[in-house]
Scaffold this active site. Structure first.
Site, short mmCIF file in Angstrom:
data_model
loop_
_atom_site.label_atom_id
_atom_site.label_comp_id
_atom_site.label_asym_id
_atom_site.label_seq_id
_atom_site.Cartn_x
_atom_site.Cartn_y
_atom_site.Cartn_z
N LYS A 176 25.14 13.11 -13.12
CA LYS A 176 25.99 13.62 -14.21
C LYS A 176 26.77 14.84 -13.75
O LYS A 176 26.23 15.91 -13.54
CB LYS A 176 25.16 14.00 -15.44
CG LYS A 176 26.10 14.13 -16.65
CD LYS A 176 25.63 15.03 -17.73
CE LYS A 176 26.02 16.47 -17.59
NZ LYS A 176 27.44 16.80 -17.74
N THR A 235 20.56 29.25 -15.86
CA THR A 235 19.12 29.43 -16.02
C THR A 235 18.63 28.91 -17.37
O THR A 235 17.57 28.27 -17.45
CB THR A 235 18.76 30.92 -15.83
OG1 THR A 235 19.15 31.28 -14.50
CG2 THR A 235 17.28 31.18 -16.02
N GLY A 238 18.45 25.21 -17.19
CA GLY A 238 17.36 24.85 -16.28
C GLY A 238 16.00 24.96 -16.95
O GLY A 238 15.13 24.10 -16.79
N GLU A 255 18.18 24.71 -9.27
CA GLU A 255 19.01 25.68 -8.54
C GLU A 255 19.82 26.41 -9.60
O GLU A 255 20.75 25.83 -10.18
CB GLU A 255 19.95 24.95 -7.57
CG GLU A 255 19.25 24.10 -6.53
CD GLU A 255 18.54 24.91 -5.46
OE1 GLU A 255 18.73 26.14 -5.42
OE2 GLU A 255 17.78 24.32 -4.70
N CYS A 289 27.28 30.66 -7.33
CA CYS A 289 25.95 31.14 -7.72
C CYS A 289 25.51 32.29 -6.84
O CYS A 289 24.81 33.18 -7.29
CB CYS A 289 24.94 29.99 -7.67
SG CYS A 289 24.89 29.19 -6.07
N GLU A 390 24.88 37.33 -15.25
CA GLU A 390 25.78 36.63 -14.34
C GLU A 390 27.13 36.43 -15.03
O GLU A 390 27.21 35.84 -16.11
CB GLU A 390 25.17 35.27 -14.00
CG GLU A 390 25.94 34.53 -12.94
CD GLU A 390 25.36 33.16 -12.64
OE1 GLU A 390 24.93 32.48 -13.61
OE2 GLU A 390 25.34 32.77 -11.48
P1 NAP Z 1 25.30 24.75 -17.13
O1 NAP Z 1 25.99 25.03 -18.40
O2 NAP Z 1 23.83 24.99 -17.06
O3 NAP Z 1 25.64 23.23 -16.78
C1 NAP Z 1 25.19 22.60 -15.61
C2 NAP Z 1 25.11 21.11 -15.86
O4 NAP Z 1 24.07 20.86 -16.82
C3 NAP Z 1 26.38 20.53 -16.45
O5 NAP Z 1 26.57 19.23 -15.96
C4 NAP Z 1 26.05 20.53 -17.93
O6 NAP Z 1 26.84 19.63 -18.67
C5 NAP Z 1 24.60 20.11 -17.89
N1 NAP Z 1 23.84 20.39 -19.10
C6 NAP Z 1 24.10 21.31 -20.08
N2 NAP Z 1 23.16 21.24 -21.06
C7 NAP Z 1 22.29 20.28 -20.70
C8 NAP Z 1 21.11 19.73 -21.29
N3 NAP Z 1 20.62 20.18 -22.46
N4 NAP Z 1 20.46 18.74 -20.64
C9 NAP Z 1 20.91 18.27 -19.45
N5 NAP Z 1 22.05 18.74 -18.86
C10 NAP Z 1 22.71 19.73 -19.46
O7 NAP Z 1 25.94 25.57 -15.94
P2 NAP Z 1 27.49 25.77 -15.66
O8 NAP Z 1 27.99 26.86 -16.53
O9 NAP Z 1 28.19 24.47 -15.67
O10 NAP Z 1 27.43 26.24 -14.13
C11 NAP Z 1 27.34 27.54 -13.76
C12 NAP Z 1 25.89 27.90 -13.45
O11 NAP Z 1 25.41 27.14 -12.37
C13 NAP Z 1 25.79 29.34 -13.03
O12 NAP Z 1 24.68 29.94 -13.63
C14 NAP Z 1 25.58 29.24 -11.53
O13 NAP Z 1 24.93 30.34 -10.96
C15 NAP Z 1 24.76 27.99 -11.44
N6 NAP Z 1 24.81 27.44 -10.08
C16 NAP Z 1 23.69 27.54 -9.30
C17 NAP Z 1 23.71 27.07 -8.00
C18 NAP Z 1 22.50 27.17 -7.12
O14 NAP Z 1 22.44 26.42 -6.16
N7 NAP Z 1 21.56 28.04 -7.40
C19 NAP Z 1 24.87 26.49 -7.50
C20 NAP Z 1 25.99 26.41 -8.32
C21 NAP Z 1 25.94 26.89 -9.61
P3 NAP Z 1 28.28 20.02 -19.31
O15 NAP Z 1 28.71 21.26 -18.66
O16 NAP Z 1 29.11 18.88 -18.94
O17 NAP Z 1 28.08 20.13 -20.76
#
Ligand code: NAP
Length: 495
Positions: A176, A235, A238, A255, A289, A390
Protein backbone atom coordinates in the site's frame (compact mmCIF):
# COMPACT_ATOMS: atom_id res chain seq x y z
CA UNK A 1 5.64 15.44 -18.69
CA UNK A 2 5.90 11.80 -17.55
CA UNK A 3 3.60 9.14 -18.90
CA UNK A 4 0.73 8.97 -16.41
CA UNK A 5 -0.53 5.44 -15.72
CA UNK A 6 -4.17 4.61 -16.52
CA UNK A 7 -6.83 4.52 -13.81
CA UNK A 8 -5.97 0.92 -12.94
CA UNK A 9 -4.55 -0.74 -9.87
CA UNK A 10 -2.92 -4.14 -9.40
CA UNK A 11 -5.29 -6.55 -7.67
CA UNK A 12 -4.52 -10.26 -7.60
CA UNK A 13 -2.58 -10.15 -10.89
CA UNK A 14 -5.16 -8.04 -12.78
CA UNK A 15 -5.39 -4.34 -13.58
CA UNK A 16 -8.99 -3.27 -12.94
CA UNK A 17 -10.16 0.15 -11.78
CA UNK A 18 -10.16 0.25 -7.98
CA UNK A 19 -13.58 -0.02 -6.36
CA UNK A 20 -12.75 2.64 -3.77
CA UNK A 21 -13.08 6.41 -3.75
CA UNK A 22 -11.43 8.54 -6.47
CA UNK A 23 -8.04 9.95 -5.44
CA UNK A 24 -6.60 13.05 -7.10
CA UNK A 25 -2.82 13.17 -7.34
CA UNK A 26 -1.33 16.57 -7.90
CA UNK A 27 2.09 17.81 -9.04
CA UNK A 28 3.25 19.85 -6.03
CA UNK A 29 5.53 21.99 -8.22
CA UNK A 30 2.58 23.78 -9.85
CA UNK A 31 -0.61 22.26 -8.47
CA UNK A 32 -1.64 20.63 -11.76
CA UNK A 33 -3.75 17.51 -11.56
CA UNK A 34 -1.68 14.50 -12.63
CA UNK A 35 -4.31 11.80 -12.40
CA UNK A 36 -7.58 10.82 -10.82
CA UNK A 37 -7.25 7.27 -9.74
CA UNK A 38 -9.75 5.01 -8.05
CA UNK A 39 -8.40 3.69 -4.78
CA UNK A 40 -8.68 0.09 -3.66
CA UNK A 41 -11.74 -0.79 -1.61
CA UNK A 42 -11.95 -3.16 1.35
CA UNK A 43 -13.38 -5.75 -1.09
CA UNK A 44 -10.34 -5.26 -3.31
CA UNK A 45 -8.09 -5.95 -0.30
CA UNK A 46 -10.11 -9.10 0.40
CA UNK A 47 -9.72 -10.30 -3.19
CA UNK A 48 -6.00 -9.50 -3.25
CA UNK A 49 -5.37 -11.24 0.09
CA UNK A 50 -7.16 -14.46 -0.92
CA UNK A 51 -5.36 -14.61 -4.26
CA UNK A 52 -2.05 -13.83 -2.56
CA UNK A 53 -2.53 -16.73 -0.13
CA UNK A 54 -3.19 -19.07 -3.05
CA UNK A 55 -0.21 -17.72 -4.98
CA UNK A 56 2.10 -18.09 -1.98
CA UNK A 57 1.03 -21.72 -1.56
CA UNK A 58 1.17 -22.60 -5.28
CA UNK A 59 3.84 -25.24 -6.00
CA UNK A 60 5.12 -23.11 -8.92
CA UNK A 61 6.24 -20.53 -6.31
CA UNK A 62 6.57 -22.51 -3.09
CA UNK A 63 8.88 -25.12 -4.62
CA UNK A 64 11.23 -22.68 -6.36
CA UNK A 65 14.83 -23.08 -5.29
CA UNK A 66 16.65 -20.02 -3.93
CA UNK A 67 18.68 -19.48 -7.11
CA UNK A 68 15.47 -19.64 -9.15
CA UNK A 69 13.78 -17.01 -6.99
CA UNK A 70 17.01 -14.99 -7.21
CA UNK A 71 16.68 -15.01 -11.01
CA UNK A 72 13.26 -13.33 -10.66
CA UNK A 73 14.75 -10.68 -8.36
CA UNK A 74 17.53 -9.98 -10.87
CA UNK A 75 14.97 -9.60 -13.63
CA UNK A 76 12.97 -7.10 -11.55
CA UNK A 77 16.20 -5.18 -10.80
CA UNK A 78 17.03 -5.07 -14.51
CA UNK A 79 13.53 -3.87 -15.44
CA UNK A 80 13.68 -1.09 -12.84
CA UNK A 81 17.06 0.05 -14.14
CA UNK A 82 15.84 -0.08 -17.75
CA UNK A 83 12.87 2.15 -16.80
CA UNK A 84 14.76 4.36 -14.35
CA UNK A 85 14.20 7.54 -16.36
CA UNK A 86 10.42 7.00 -16.60
CA UNK A 87 10.17 6.03 -12.92
CA UNK A 88 12.21 9.08 -11.99
CA UNK A 89 10.06 11.48 -14.04
CA UNK A 90 6.89 10.00 -12.56
CA UNK A 91 8.18 10.21 -9.01
CA UNK A 92 9.35 13.78 -9.47
CA UNK A 93 5.90 14.73 -10.76
CA UNK A 94 4.16 12.93 -7.90
CA UNK A 95 6.42 13.96 -5.00
CA UNK A 96 8.17 17.17 -6.15
CA UNK A 97 11.63 15.68 -5.52
CA UNK A 98 14.45 16.60 -7.87
CA UNK A 99 15.10 14.38 -10.87
CA UNK A 100 18.63 13.70 -9.60
CA UNK A 101 17.18 12.32 -6.37
CA UNK A 102 14.37 10.29 -7.92
CA UNK A 103 16.75 8.75 -10.44
CA UNK A 104 19.08 7.75 -7.61
CA UNK A 105 16.09 6.28 -5.74
CA UNK A 106 15.06 4.21 -8.78
CA UNK A 107 18.60 2.90 -9.20
CA UNK A 108 18.81 2.13 -5.50
CA UNK A 109 15.58 0.11 -5.83
CA UNK A 110 17.20 -1.90 -8.65
CA UNK A 111 20.30 -2.42 -6.49
CA UNK A 112 18.12 -3.57 -3.59
CA UNK A 113 16.65 -6.36 -5.73
CA UNK A 114 20.14 -7.43 -6.83
CA UNK A 115 21.61 -7.34 -3.34
CA UNK A 116 18.63 -9.33 -2.05
CA UNK A 117 19.16 -11.90 -4.81
CA UNK A 118 22.79 -12.28 -3.71
CA UNK A 119 21.77 -12.58 -0.05
CA UNK A 120 19.19 -15.20 -1.02
CA UNK A 121 21.64 -17.30 -3.00
CA UNK A 122 24.20 -17.28 -0.22
CA UNK A 123 21.91 -17.64 2.83
CA UNK A 124 22.54 -20.79 4.84
CA UNK A 125 20.44 -22.78 7.25
CA UNK A 126 22.25 -23.96 10.37
CA UNK A 127 23.12 -27.39 11.62
CA UNK A 128 22.96 -26.82 15.39
CA UNK A 129 25.20 -28.68 17.92
CA UNK A 130 23.72 -32.06 18.83
CA UNK A 131 22.91 -32.65 22.51
CA UNK A 132 21.52 -36.18 22.27
CA UNK A 133 20.77 -39.03 19.91
CA UNK A 134 19.67 -36.71 17.18
CA UNK A 135 20.92 -34.21 14.64
CA UNK A 136 19.38 -30.76 14.91
CA UNK A 137 18.83 -28.13 12.24
CA UNK A 138 17.28 -24.71 12.04
CA UNK A 139 15.57 -23.87 8.75
CA UNK A 140 13.67 -20.83 7.45
CA UNK A 141 10.31 -20.88 5.70
CA UNK A 142 8.03 -18.29 4.10
CA UNK A 143 5.37 -16.60 6.21
CA UNK A 144 2.66 -16.55 3.49
CA UNK A 145 1.01 -13.20 2.85
CA UNK A 146 2.73 -10.05 4.11
CA UNK A 147 1.57 -6.44 4.12
CA UNK A 148 3.92 -3.59 3.12
CA UNK A 149 2.73 -0.07 3.99
CA UNK A 150 4.81 2.91 2.91
CA UNK A 151 4.83 6.70 3.23
CA UNK A 152 5.11 9.25 0.44
CA UNK A 153 8.66 10.47 0.84
CA UNK A 154 10.68 7.85 -1.09
CA UNK A 155 8.11 5.49 -2.61
CA UNK A 156 10.13 3.28 -4.93
CA UNK A 157 13.06 2.83 -2.56
CA UNK A 158 10.78 1.91 0.36
CA UNK A 159 8.76 -0.37 -1.92
CA UNK A 160 11.89 -2.27 -2.96
CA UNK A 161 13.14 -2.54 0.62
CA UNK A 162 10.02 -4.46 1.58
CA UNK A 163 8.98 -6.26 -1.60
CA UNK A 164 12.45 -7.64 -2.49
CA UNK A 165 13.09 -9.47 0.82
CA UNK A 166 9.43 -10.52 1.11
CA UNK A 167 9.50 -12.19 -2.34
CA UNK A 168 12.99 -13.57 -1.73
CA UNK A 169 11.63 -15.24 1.38
CA UNK A 170 8.92 -16.93 -0.69
CA UNK A 171 5.93 -14.80 0.34
CA UNK A 172 3.21 -12.89 -1.51
CA UNK A 173 2.90 -9.14 -0.84
CA UNK A 174 0.10 -6.61 -0.51
CA UNK A 175 1.73 -3.22 -1.03
CA UNK A 176 0.00 0.00 0.00
CA UNK A 177 1.56 3.26 -1.15
CA UNK A 178 0.59 6.58 0.42
CA UNK A 179 -2.58 8.18 -0.88
CA UNK A 180 -0.63 11.27 -2.02
CA UNK A 181 1.92 9.35 -4.11
CA UNK A 182 0.49 6.16 -5.65
CA UNK A 183 1.85 6.55 -9.20
CA UNK A 184 5.40 5.27 -8.92
CA UNK A 185 4.39 2.25 -6.80
CA UNK A 186 1.87 1.30 -9.49
CA UNK A 187 4.56 1.69 -12.18
CA UNK A 188 6.82 -0.51 -10.04
CA UNK A 189 3.91 -2.98 -9.79
CA UNK A 190 3.75 -3.12 -13.62
CA UNK A 191 7.41 -4.16 -13.77
CA UNK A 192 7.09 -6.83 -11.07
CA UNK A 193 3.91 -8.08 -12.74
CA UNK A 194 5.76 -8.32 -16.04
CA UNK A 195 8.68 -10.23 -14.48
CA UNK A 196 6.28 -12.67 -12.75
CA UNK A 197 4.26 -13.40 -15.89
CA UNK A 198 7.37 -13.75 -18.07
CA UNK A 199 8.66 -16.33 -15.59
CA UNK A 200 5.32 -18.19 -15.54
CA UNK A 201 4.85 -17.44 -11.83
CA UNK A 202 1.55 -16.55 -10.11
CA UNK A 203 0.86 -12.88 -10.89
CA UNK A 204 -1.06 -12.48 -7.61
CA UNK A 205 2.25 -12.57 -5.70
CA UNK A 206 2.13 -8.76 -5.67
CA UNK A 207 -0.91 -6.51 -5.40
CA UNK A 208 -0.54 -2.72 -5.27
CA UNK A 209 -3.47 -1.22 -3.38
CA UNK A 210 -3.49 2.57 -3.15
CA UNK A 211 -5.94 4.45 -0.98
CA UNK A 212 -6.35 5.96 2.45
CA UNK A 213 -4.39 4.37 5.25
CA UNK A 214 -7.40 4.42 7.56
CA UNK A 215 -9.35 2.33 5.01
CA UNK A 216 -7.01 0.30 2.77
CA UNK A 217 -4.01 0.18 5.12
CA UNK A 218 -6.22 -0.76 8.03
CA UNK A 219 -7.94 -3.51 6.02
CA UNK A 220 -4.53 -4.98 5.10
CA UNK A 221 -3.25 -4.88 8.68
CA UNK A 222 -6.41 -6.46 10.09
CA UNK A 223 -6.81 -9.10 7.39
CA UNK A 224 -6.59 -12.59 8.95
CA UNK A 225 -4.47 -13.90 6.06
CA UNK A 226 -1.84 -11.16 6.45
CA UNK A 227 0.73 -12.69 8.80
CA UNK A 228 3.41 -9.98 8.90
CA UNK A 229 3.48 -6.22 8.45
CA UNK A 230 6.35 -4.10 7.22
CA UNK A 231 5.51 -0.47 7.98
CA UNK A 232 7.32 2.80 7.34
CA UNK A 233 5.64 6.01 8.42
CA UNK A 234 4.77 8.16 11.41
CA UNK A 235 5.12 7.00 15.01
CA UNK A 236 1.40 7.38 15.81
CA UNK A 237 0.39 5.20 12.87
CA UNK A 238 3.13 2.70 13.71
CA UNK A 239 1.87 2.38 17.27
CA UNK A 240 -1.70 1.71 16.06
CA UNK A 241 -0.45 -0.93 13.60
CA UNK A 242 1.66 -2.56 16.32
CA UNK A 243 -1.45 -2.84 18.54
CA UNK A 244 -3.41 -4.63 15.81
CA UNK A 245 -0.43 -6.87 15.05
CA UNK A 246 -0.18 -7.70 18.76
CA UNK A 247 -3.86 -8.73 18.84
CA UNK A 248 -3.25 -10.98 15.84
CA UNK A 249 0.10 -12.14 17.27
CA UNK A 250 1.90 -11.43 14.02
CA UNK A 251 5.26 -9.65 13.68
CA UNK A 252 5.42 -6.03 12.56
CA UNK A 253 8.59 -4.10 11.71
CA UNK A 254 8.23 -0.37 12.21
CA UNK A 255 10.44 2.29 10.59
CA UNK A 256 9.17 5.51 12.15
CA UNK A 257 9.92 9.19 12.62
CA UNK A 258 12.94 11.07 13.88
CA UNK A 259 14.31 14.36 15.24
CA UNK A 260 17.95 13.63 14.68
CA UNK A 261 20.77 15.62 16.29
CA UNK A 262 23.77 16.76 14.28
CA UNK A 263 26.77 17.71 16.42
CA UNK A 264 29.54 20.09 15.36
CA UNK A 265 32.51 19.86 17.72
CA UNK A 266 35.12 22.64 18.00
CA UNK A 267 37.63 20.40 16.17
CA UNK A 268 35.35 19.80 13.17
CA UNK A 269 36.44 20.42 9.59
CA UNK A 270 34.14 23.43 9.22
CA UNK A 271 33.79 23.26 5.42
CA UNK A 272 32.85 19.61 5.59
CA UNK A 273 30.47 20.22 8.48
CA UNK A 274 28.72 23.10 6.70
CA UNK A 275 28.17 21.03 3.55
CA UNK A 276 27.03 18.04 5.61
CA UNK A 277 24.58 20.02 7.74
CA UNK A 278 23.05 21.65 4.63
CA UNK A 279 22.65 18.31 2.89
CA UNK A 280 21.45 16.56 6.05
CA UNK A 281 18.46 18.83 6.60
CA UNK A 282 17.66 20.59 3.31
CA UNK A 283 18.07 17.83 0.71
CA UNK A 284 14.70 16.20 -0.07
CA UNK A 285 13.32 19.53 1.26
CA UNK A 286 13.75 18.07 4.75
CA UNK A 287 11.17 15.38 4.07
CA UNK A 288 13.36 12.61 5.26
CA UNK A 289 13.01 10.48 8.37
CA UNK A 290 16.74 10.82 9.07
CA UNK A 291 16.90 14.59 8.40
CA UNK A 292 19.40 16.24 10.75
CA UNK A 293 16.81 18.63 12.12
CA UNK A 294 18.47 19.62 15.44
CA UNK A 295 21.91 21.18 15.13
CA UNK A 296 24.14 21.31 18.22
CA UNK A 297 27.22 23.52 17.71
CA UNK A 298 29.91 24.08 20.34
CA UNK A 299 29.51 27.60 21.76
CA UNK A 300 33.12 28.49 20.84
CA UNK A 301 32.19 28.48 17.14
CA UNK A 302 28.41 28.79 17.33
CA UNK A 303 28.09 32.38 16.06
CA UNK A 304 30.54 32.02 13.18
CA UNK A 305 29.28 28.58 12.14
CA UNK A 306 25.58 29.41 12.27
CA UNK A 307 26.22 32.81 10.62
CA UNK A 308 27.98 31.18 7.66
CA UNK A 309 25.37 28.42 7.51
CA UNK A 310 22.57 30.97 7.25
CA UNK A 311 24.39 32.74 4.42
CA UNK A 312 24.62 29.48 2.52
CA UNK A 313 21.01 28.54 3.24
CA UNK A 314 19.92 31.84 1.68
CA UNK A 315 21.79 30.86 -1.49
CA UNK A 316 20.14 27.41 -1.85
CA UNK A 317 18.28 27.15 -5.14
CA UNK A 318 14.56 26.57 -4.58
CA UNK A 319 12.55 25.43 -7.60
CA UNK A 320 10.77 22.62 -9.39
CA UNK A 321 12.33 19.17 -9.21
CA UNK A 322 12.52 19.12 -13.00
CA UNK A 323 15.00 22.07 -13.15
CA UNK A 324 18.57 20.77 -13.21
CA UNK A 325 19.88 23.41 -10.78
CA UNK A 326 17.24 22.89 -8.09
CA UNK A 327 18.47 21.92 -4.63
CA UNK A 328 15.23 22.38 -2.67
CA UNK A 329 12.07 21.25 -4.46
CA UNK A 330 8.47 21.83 -3.37
CA UNK A 331 7.04 19.88 -0.46
CA UNK A 332 4.98 16.84 -1.34
CA UNK A 333 1.57 18.46 -0.99
CA UNK A 334 0.09 21.89 -0.28
CA UNK A 335 -1.45 20.54 2.94
CA UNK A 336 1.95 19.35 4.12
CA UNK A 337 3.52 22.73 3.25
CA UNK A 338 0.87 24.41 5.40
CA UNK A 339 1.67 22.07 8.29
CA UNK A 340 5.38 22.94 8.02
CA UNK A 341 4.55 26.67 7.94
CA UNK A 342 2.41 26.22 11.07
CA UNK A 343 5.41 24.74 12.89
CA UNK A 344 7.52 27.79 12.05
CA UNK A 345 4.72 30.01 13.38
CA UNK A 346 4.75 27.90 16.53
CA UNK A 347 8.53 28.38 16.84
CA UNK A 348 7.97 32.15 16.73
CA UNK A 349 5.32 31.86 19.45
CA UNK A 350 7.74 29.76 21.51
CA UNK A 351 10.26 32.63 21.34
CA UNK A 352 12.45 31.34 18.50
CA UNK A 353 14.37 33.68 16.16
CA UNK A 354 13.90 32.88 12.49
CA UNK A 355 17.37 33.50 11.04
CA UNK A 356 16.38 32.84 7.43
CA UNK A 357 13.41 31.50 5.48
CA UNK A 358 10.27 31.20 7.55
CA UNK A 359 7.98 31.96 4.59
CA UNK A 360 6.86 30.74 1.20
CA UNK A 361 9.12 32.08 -1.56
CA UNK A 362 7.92 35.10 -3.48
CA UNK A 363 7.56 35.08 -7.27
CA UNK A 364 5.14 33.95 -9.90
CA UNK A 365 7.03 30.72 -10.51
CA UNK A 366 6.29 29.63 -6.94
CA UNK A 367 2.70 30.83 -6.72
CA UNK A 368 0.88 27.56 -7.44
CA UNK A 369 3.46 25.17 -5.96
CA UNK A 370 3.84 23.77 -2.43
CA UNK A 371 7.12 25.60 -1.77
CA UNK A 372 8.63 26.67 1.53
CA UNK A 373 11.93 28.45 2.01
CA UNK A 374 14.71 26.62 3.81
CA UNK A 375 14.55 27.90 7.35
CA UNK A 376 16.96 28.15 10.29
CA UNK A 377 15.68 28.96 13.77
CA UNK A 378 17.55 29.47 17.02
CA UNK A 379 16.98 30.87 20.50
CA UNK A 380 14.77 27.95 21.55
CA UNK A 381 15.25 25.60 24.50
CA UNK A 382 15.64 21.93 23.59
CA UNK A 383 12.30 21.32 25.30
CA UNK A 384 10.38 23.57 22.84
CA UNK A 385 7.88 21.70 20.70
CA UNK A 386 9.73 22.80 17.57
CA UNK A 387 12.86 21.10 18.95
CA UNK A 388 11.01 17.94 19.94
CA UNK A 389 8.42 17.24 17.24
CA UNK A 390 9.19 15.99 13.76
CA UNK A 391 8.44 18.78 11.26
CA UNK A 392 9.39 16.79 8.15
CA UNK A 393 10.23 19.89 6.17
CA UNK A 394 13.17 22.25 5.45
CA UNK A 395 13.37 23.57 9.01
CA UNK A 396 16.51 23.42 11.15
CA UNK A 397 16.74 24.39 14.81
CA UNK A 398 20.22 25.39 16.00
CA UNK A 399 21.34 25.09 19.63
CA UNK A 400 24.71 25.92 21.24
CA UNK A 401 26.32 23.48 23.70
CA UNK A 402 29.26 23.71 26.14
CA UNK A 403 30.29 20.31 27.41
CA UNK A 404 29.94 16.73 26.31
CA UNK A 405 27.78 15.35 29.14
CA UNK A 406 25.30 18.19 28.75
CA UNK A 407 25.35 17.68 24.96
CA UNK A 408 24.61 13.96 25.24
CA UNK A 409 21.80 14.58 27.73
CA UNK A 410 20.15 17.16 25.45
CA UNK A 411 20.70 15.20 22.23
CA UNK A 412 19.05 12.18 23.88
CA UNK A 413 16.24 14.21 25.45
CA UNK A 414 13.78 13.33 22.71
CA UNK A 415 11.27 10.54 22.18
CA UNK A 416 13.06 9.62 18.95
CA UNK A 417 16.26 7.71 18.28
CA UNK A 418 16.71 7.35 14.54
CA UNK A 419 19.96 9.00 13.45
CA UNK A 420 22.80 11.28 14.51
CA UNK A 421 25.61 13.17 12.75
CA UNK A 422 28.98 13.97 14.35
CA UNK A 423 31.50 16.38 12.81
CA UNK A 424 34.93 16.12 14.41
CA UNK A 425 38.59 15.38 13.69
CA UNK A 426 38.93 13.57 17.02
CA UNK A 427 38.28 9.87 16.44
CA UNK A 428 38.07 9.07 20.16
CA UNK A 429 35.51 11.78 20.76
CA UNK A 430 33.52 10.49 17.78
CA UNK A 431 33.60 6.97 19.19
CA UNK A 432 32.49 8.15 22.67
CA UNK A 433 29.64 10.23 21.28
CA UNK A 434 28.53 7.64 18.74
CA UNK A 435 28.16 5.05 21.50
CA UNK A 436 26.36 7.41 23.89
CA UNK A 437 23.73 8.85 21.53
CA UNK A 438 20.43 6.94 21.26
CA UNK A 439 20.24 6.41 17.50
CA UNK A 440 19.94 3.47 15.15
CA UNK A 441 22.42 5.08 12.72
CA UNK A 442 25.32 7.43 13.45
CA UNK A 443 27.20 9.21 10.67
CA UNK A 444 30.70 10.47 11.48
CA UNK A 445 32.05 13.17 9.15
CA UNK A 446 29.36 12.33 6.62
CA UNK A 447 25.57 12.31 6.63
CA UNK A 448 22.57 10.65 4.98
CA UNK A 449 24.65 8.02 3.22
CA UNK A 450 22.84 4.73 2.76
CA UNK A 451 23.85 1.24 1.90
CA UNK A 452 21.52 -1.71 1.42
CA UNK A 453 24.21 -3.90 3.00
CA UNK A 454 24.04 -2.05 6.34
CA UNK A 455 21.10 -2.68 8.70
CA UNK A 456 18.79 0.28 9.31
CA UNK A 457 16.35 0.77 12.17
CA UNK A 458 15.38 3.13 14.95
CA UNK A 459 15.51 3.17 18.73
CA UNK A 460 12.79 4.43 21.11
CA UNK A 461 9.84 5.98 19.21
CA UNK A 462 11.75 5.71 15.91
CA UNK A 463 10.91 2.09 15.41
CA UNK A 464 11.16 -1.59 16.04
CA UNK A 465 13.13 -4.08 13.99
CA UNK A 466 15.52 -3.47 11.12
CA UNK A 467 15.45 -3.44 7.35
CA UNK A 468 18.40 -3.99 4.97
CA UNK A 469 21.66 -5.77 5.78
CA UNK A 470 22.78 -9.35 5.21
CA UNK A 471 19.82 -10.76 7.16
CA UNK A 472 17.12 -8.70 5.45
CA UNK A 473 15.31 -11.80 4.16
CA UNK A 474 15.15 -13.45 7.59
CA UNK A 475 12.71 -10.80 8.80
CA UNK A 476 10.21 -12.16 6.27
CA UNK A 477 10.61 -15.82 7.23
CA UNK A 478 9.62 -18.16 10.01
CA UNK A 479 12.29 -20.18 11.72
CA UNK A 480 11.69 -23.89 12.27
CA UNK A 481 13.79 -26.48 14.14
CA UNK A 482 14.17 -30.10 13.01
CA UNK A 483 15.38 -32.97 15.18
CA UNK A 484 16.55 -36.07 13.27
CA UNK A 485 16.83 -39.15 15.54
CA UNK A 486 20.05 -41.10 15.06
CA UNK A 487 19.55 -43.86 17.67
CA UNK A 488 18.37 -47.23 16.47
CA UNK A 489 16.72 -48.11 19.85
CA UNK A 490 13.19 -46.86 20.80
CA UNK A 491 13.01 -43.93 23.22
CA UNK A 492 13.47 -45.42 26.71
CA UNK A 493 10.49 -43.75 28.49
CA UNK A 494 7.91 -46.10 26.95
CA UNK A 495 9.72 -49.22 28.18
P1 NAP B 1 1.87 8.12 7.97
O1 NAP B 1 0.79 9.11 8.01
O2 NAP B 1 2.11 7.30 9.19
O3 NAP B 1 1.56 7.18 6.71
C1 NAP B 1 2.40 6.14 6.32
C2 NAP B 1 1.57 5.10 5.58
O4 NAP B 1 0.65 4.50 6.50
C3 NAP B 1 0.72 5.71 4.47
O5 NAP B 1 0.63 4.78 3.41
C4 NAP B 1 -0.61 5.88 5.17
O6 NAP B 1 -1.69 5.97 4.28
C5 NAP B 1 -0.66 4.62 5.99
N1 NAP B 1 -1.61 4.64 7.10
C6 NAP B 1 -2.15 5.72 7.74
N2 NAP B 1 -3.01 5.31 8.71
C7 NAP B 1 -3.03 3.96 8.68
C8 NAP B 1 -3.72 2.96 9.42
N3 NAP B 1 -4.58 3.27 10.41
N4 NAP B 1 -3.49 1.66 9.13
C9 NAP B 1 -2.63 1.31 8.15
N5 NAP B 1 -1.96 2.23 7.39
C10 NAP B 1 -2.14 3.52 7.66
O7 NAP B 1 3.25 8.80 7.61
P2 NAP B 1 3.50 9.89 6.49
O8 NAP B 1 3.13 11.21 7.03
O9 NAP B 1 2.93 9.44 5.20
O10 NAP B 1 5.09 9.76 6.34
C11 NAP B 1 5.97 10.51 7.06
C12 NAP B 1 6.47 9.73 8.26
O11 NAP B 1 7.18 8.58 7.84
C13 NAP B 1 7.45 10.55 9.06
O12 NAP B 1 7.19 10.39 10.42
C14 NAP B 1 8.78 9.93 8.70
O13 NAP B 1 9.79 10.12 9.65
C15 NAP B 1 8.40 8.50 8.54
N6 NAP B 1 9.42 7.77 7.77
C16 NAP B 1 10.23 6.89 8.43
C17 NAP B 1 11.23 6.23 7.73
C18 NAP B 1 12.14 5.26 8.43
O14 NAP B 1 12.72 4.43 7.74
N7 NAP B 1 12.29 5.32 9.73
C19 NAP B 1 11.39 6.46 6.37
C20 NAP B 1 10.55 7.36 5.74
C21 NAP B 1 9.56 8.01 6.46
P3 NAP B 1 -2.19 7.37 3.63
O15 NAP B 1 -1.12 8.35 3.83
O16 NAP B 1 -2.37 7.02 2.22
O17 NAP B 1 -3.47 7.71 4.29
Amino acid sequence: MPRIPADEILIAGHWPRGRGAPVRTVDPADGTLLATLHAASVDDVEEAARAAAEAAAAPAWRDLLPHERARLLHRIGDLIEEHADDLSALQTADTGKTLAETRALALSAAATFRYTAAALETAEDALTPSRGGYVTMSVHEPIGVVGAINPWNSPIASDAQKVAPALAAGNAVLLKPAEWTPLVSLAFGRLVHRALTEAGLPAALLSVLPGKGSVVGDAIVRHPLVARIGFTGGTGTGRAIARTAADKLVPASLELGGKSPTIVRPDADVEQALAGVLFGIFSSSGQSCIAGSRLFVHSSLYDSFVGELVERVRRLRVGPGTSPGTQVGPLVHHRHRDAVAAYVDLAREEGGRVLCGGAVPEGEEYAEGAYYLPTVIDGLPNSARTCQEEIFGPVLVALPYDDEDELVARANATDYGLACGIWTRDARAAWRLARRIDAGTVWINTYKQFSISTPFGGMKDSGLGTEKGRDLIRAYQRQKSLYWGTDTAPLPWAN
